[in-house]
Every structure is written in structure tokens, then in C-alpha cells.
Design an enzyme around this catalytic site. Structure first.
Site: not given
Ligand SMILES: Cc1cc2nc3c(=O)[nH]c(=O)nc-3n(C[C@H](O)[C@H](O)[C@H](O)COP(=O)(O)O)c2cc1C
Ligand SMILES: [Mn+2]
Length: 489
Positions: A172, A283
């Protein structure tokens, strides 16, 4: 024997002409991304940035950004070999009689040998810093212009399930707020977030311990990305992939273990009552994820090797390195999907579908409605639940060839009849969803329709020339080619 550590693998890449060493000074702010992006799109080598501006530590990117390097990482010629090994373990049937039982023993012993192994000392603790440490020491990237700051992009975030005590490893991203504080971007449905919620339910003002390892041998570094079921230790699967257990060493300040061969370890905690704005971040969708509220990681201690390498990756407009990671995972876990759903012949997630947007599944249909059953299966299978569009085709469509899929799937549908919508959890990164984490998904039944499915007509055959004619033309082809000239075909 698996690779000992990251540098061992980097040396192997160099021997195989798969490493680009960059000795010019390059800025981890934007420049490393621009170079890496160009190289990954040209299917170039892994990159070692020897002089990252502002840091004495070299940075490694694009480590696994091609199928060849992924195969080198897993020490196989093709990814199917790993899938074959997975299959052979799943295929363990109840043994009949003594002889079969004896034959099974080595296999069972082999499984036992993949479990993580506790060791007393680890290179990751050659240097222990409990005071005067800062993340500024490392060449952490700011990846894209509108990013909210620098991000650690390839961490192994290690937590323990407060209910069961079982370990989880998740990758993450972590936004750097200051030298000792980062974001903790575990998305809502991920296991780290589940541990956080479990702990918060018991004690809303408490904290959970977190350890973050950065850089290890490649099979271990992949641990955080593996979509294995909750409470299954990702390091066990890494041990399986490297055919050697992952060696773990106890952290200095938290009750967690980390890979002994890691380059860098951050030990600390996440307060259960604290959230902070995280983002934006360029992203893997190819768009920015906007700001959102996420937990905060406080670093209490940093340990590292004497001369650590900083392993990182970039995400952004596809394809990027994560495509090759995801593709490998798709191949490796195919046997697991097939075991549960034997009608599945093949599955593809084209790079432009960014994993969560598109999955094409070929099935051997043997009863009415089976394509729709498979859609529902995908939407309830681990992280495949996020798949926004599932296209189900017949077994004779090559799902690896997007052109063939567009051609045959679109010919096979009556859109109103063959498309279905469902509501459910969607990827946190889906910026089109009506609500964060919740929205609709679409299934396209692009298989041949059967009378039992209400199709009244006769489904036509696909056009194919007969063999006899092909054979006759083959015989005169050389002669014809002379007449047709040097043009292609
Ligand atoms: C480079 C990279 C970055 C990622 N960043 C995140 C992230 O910030 N948040 C997240 O929830 N998942 C992220 N993922 C996906 C998770 O690593 C993946 O879903 C993993 O299986 C999660 O582990 P878990 O199932 O144990 O929670 C990233 C994956 C890659 C390859
Ligand atoms: Mn997990």
C-alpha cells in the site's frame, strides 16, 4: 535456491544484460519517473539510479517490468511453469492404498519447507536507528507533477490480525508527510484496512503496530501484491515461489517479523483514531487519485543494511511495471480459478483494462446461463470482485488476442439481451463510480446463444476454409508468389 536478496537479483540482471546503470545525477522528483516511464514502455531493462539527487542511497526501478525479468525473478522459463507447480499441489487427491500414500510424502514435506523460517539475525538490521532518523535519507520519488508529495510505492506493509494473530503483507503506497510520518493507503477492502477496523472496534483510541519492509529478493518483494485469501500468510506463498522459505527476523521495537534480507525496514504504529488527507497521486489508472482520508503511519525506528538499495516502482498510464506483476499473478493463480470453475479455459486482463476495469474469460459452456454464473463467480472471487466489465466468450476465442475478442464478442451479442448490470463493491481508485467504493459492474455474455437460452435462430459457423483446398493452394503457392510479386502475403 532462491535469490539471497535484492542485490543478488540485481547482479543476475546485470549478467543477463537486463540492467541499465545510470551514473548521471537524476532527481527522484519527477525525473526518475520520466526515465522509467520511457524505458518500461520500450520494454527496456531494470534501472539502477546510482546518484539520486539529495540522497546517498541508489534507487532501483523497473525491476520486473518485462515478462523475461519476471521469469528470471521466479527462476523459470515461462510463467506456466509456476502455474504448473501450483496445479500439482492443488491436484493432491486422497491417496488410495499405501503406495500412493508413500508417494505423497515428499510433496507434503515440500509444502512444509515453504513456511517462513525465524532467524536470529538479519542484514536488514545492520544499522538500527531509534533516534535522529528521517525518511529524507532515502531517494523517495515524487512521481507525477500533481502528486501531493513523495510516495513510497513498493512497501511490504506488515500487520497482524488482532482477532486471529495472523500476519498480513500488503503493498500500500505511503505518502511522506515528514521524515517520520507517512500516509497508509490501504484501500477499504484490503486486509490491512480490515486489521485496522478490527482493532478500532475493540479500542477506538488505541493503536496497531506496523512494520514496513522495502526491497528483498524478488519473490519476497512480490509478497505484498499477492491477492491471497485473508489470514493466509503471503510470505508462505513467496516461499513457494522461490522454493526456499522466507527468513524472518524479529523487529527491534514492534512485535512483528520482517524479511531478514530486506534493504530497509520502518517500524512504527498507526493510531486508530487518526485520519489525514492523502493524495493526490498519479495512479495506475493513468489518472490522478484525488485526496481522501486515510490512516497515518508513525515511524518509531528505522533499520537498514549498511549500504541499502531503495526499491521503488512507478504507476501511471499503462503499461507500467505493475502490468507485468499483475500478469504474472494472473498466470500463477489460473489453476486456482480453474479448480473452482473447471469450465474456465483462459482469462485475460489487457494492460489498458488496468486490472479492475476489464476481464475477458473464455469458458467451455455446457449448460444454459453458465456465462452469467461465471460473471457472478468473478465478482465474488477475492480482488476480482472489483472487475468493472467481465466479458465471457466461448472456449474457441483466444482471449489473449484483443482484436479477436472485439471481433467475435461483438458479433455474439444482442446488447439488450446479453448485458447485465449488478451493484457491489468497486475499486477505491474508480473515479467514475457514483460513490467511493460502491457502484455498478457490467457483464457481457458473448458466448454463442443456445435454444435453451431462448435463442430462436440457428447460430452460424465461423468461416474457415476446408483443408483440402488449403492443401491444393499450398502446393502452387510458391509459383503464385512469383506472379503476385514481392508484396507481403
Ligand atoms: C505498485 C503497487 C502499488 C499499490 N498500491 C496500493 C495502495 O496504495 N493501496 C491499496 O490498497 N492497494 C495497492 N496496491 C494493490 C495491493 O498491493 C494488492 O491489492 C494486494 O493484494 C493487497 O494485499 P491484501 O490483499 O493483503 O490487502 C498496489 C499494488 C502495486 C503493484
Ligand atoms: Mn492479504
Amino acid at each position: 535456491m532462491g535469490y539471497r536478496d535484492l542485490r543478488d537479483f540485481v547482479r543476475t540482471l546485470e549478467k543477463n544484460d537486463e540492467l541499465g546503470k545510470i551514473s548521471a545525477e537524476v532527481d527522484p522528483v519527477l525525473e526518475i519517473t520520466e526515465i522509467t516511464d520511457r524505458v518500461v514502455k520500450a520494454r527496456g531493462p531494470a534501472l539502477l539510479f546510482e546518484r539520486a539527487k539529495g540522497s546517498k542511497i541508489p534507487a532501483v526501478t523497473n525491476l520486473l517490468g518485462s515478462e523475461r525479468r519476471m521469469c528470471l525473478a521466479l527462476e523459470v522459463d515461462t510463467l506456466d511453469e509456476v502455474a504448473e507447480r501450483v496445479h500439482s499441489f492443488l491436484d493432491v487427491k486422497s491417496p488410495q492404498g499405501i503406495l500412493e500414500k508413500v508417494k505423497m510424502l515428499p510433496k507434503l514435506a515440500e509444502i512444509g519447507s515453504f513456511f517462513p523460517k525465524a532467524v536470529r539475525n538479519g542484514a536488514c538490521q545492520e544499522v538500527v536507528r531509534t533516534e535522529n532518523f528521517s525518511l529524507d535519507y532515502f531517494p523517495i520519488l515524487k512521481c507525477w507533477p500533481q502528486d501531493g508529495g513523495r510516495y513510497i510505492t513498493w512497501p511490504m506493509v506488515i500487520t497482524r490480525n488482532p482477532e486471529t494473530g495472523k500476519r498480513n503483507v500488503g503493498c500500500y503506497r505511503m505518502q511522506v508527510y515528514d521524515g517520520r510520518t507517512t500516509g497508509m493507503h490501504w484501500q477499504t477492502q484490503k486486509h490491512g484496512a480490515e486489521h485496522f477496523r478490527n482493532a478500532r472496534a475493540k479500542n477506538p483510541q488505541g493503536k496497531i503496530e506496523v512494520a514496513v519492509a522495502i526491497g528483498a529478493d524478488p519473490a519476497t518483494a512480490l509478497a505484498g501484491i499477492l491477492p491471497v485469501p485473508p489470514d493466509m500468510d503471503e510470505f508462505l506463498f513467496s516461499g513457494f515461489m522461490r522454493r526456499d522459505p522466507v527468513e524472518l527476523v524479529q523487529c527491534k521495537t514492534v512485535d512483528l517479523e520482517v524479511p531478514a534480507n530486506a534493504e530497509i525496514v520502518l517500524e512504527g504504529h498507526v493510531n486508530l483514531g487518526e485520519m489525514r488527507t492523502e493524495g493526490p497521486f498519479g495512479d495506475h489508472t493513468g489518472f490522478y487519485s484525488l485526496e481522501g482520508e486515510f490512516p497515518v503511519f508513525h515511524i518509531d525506528c528505522i533499520t537498514h543494511r549498511k549500504e541499502p538499495l531503495y526499491l521503488t516502482t512507478i504507476v501511471g498510464p499503462p503499461p507500467q511495471e505493475d502490468y507485468f506483476m499483475g500478469h504474472a499473478i494472473e498466470r500463477i493463480f489460473m489453476p486456482v480459478m480453474k479448480m473452482q470453475y473447471p469450465e474456465i479455459v483462459d482469462v485475460a486482463m489487457p494492460a489498458e483494462g488496468i486490472f479492475q476495469n476489464l476481464m475477458i474469460v473464455a469458458i467451455r459452456k455446457s449448460y444454459p446461463g453458465q456465462a452469467r454464473k461465471i460473471m457472478n463467480a468473478i465478482w465474488s472471487l477475492g480482488q476480482a470482485m472489483f472487475t468493472k466489465v467481465v466479458v465471457v466468450v466461448d472456449h474457441d476465442v483466444n482471449v489473449q488476442d484483443s482484436r479477436e475478442v472485439v471481433w467475435k464478442a461483438l458479433c455474439a451479442i444482442d446488447p439488450e439481451r446479453d448485458i447485465q448490470f449488478v451493484m457491489g463493491p468497486v475499486d477505491t481508485l474508480d473515479h467514475a463510480a457514483r460513490r467511493q467504493d460502491y457502484g455498478s459492474k457490467m457483464g457481457v455474455d458473448a458466448t454463442r446463444k443456445w435454444p435453451e437460452e431462448g435463442y430462436a435462430g440457428r447460430w452460424p459457423d465461423e468461416i474457415k476454409m476446408d483443408d483440402a483446398t488449403k492443401h491444393r493452394v499450398d502446393k502452387i503457392w510458391q509459383q503464385l508468389k512469383r506472379v503476385l510479386g514481392p508484396k507481403k502475403n
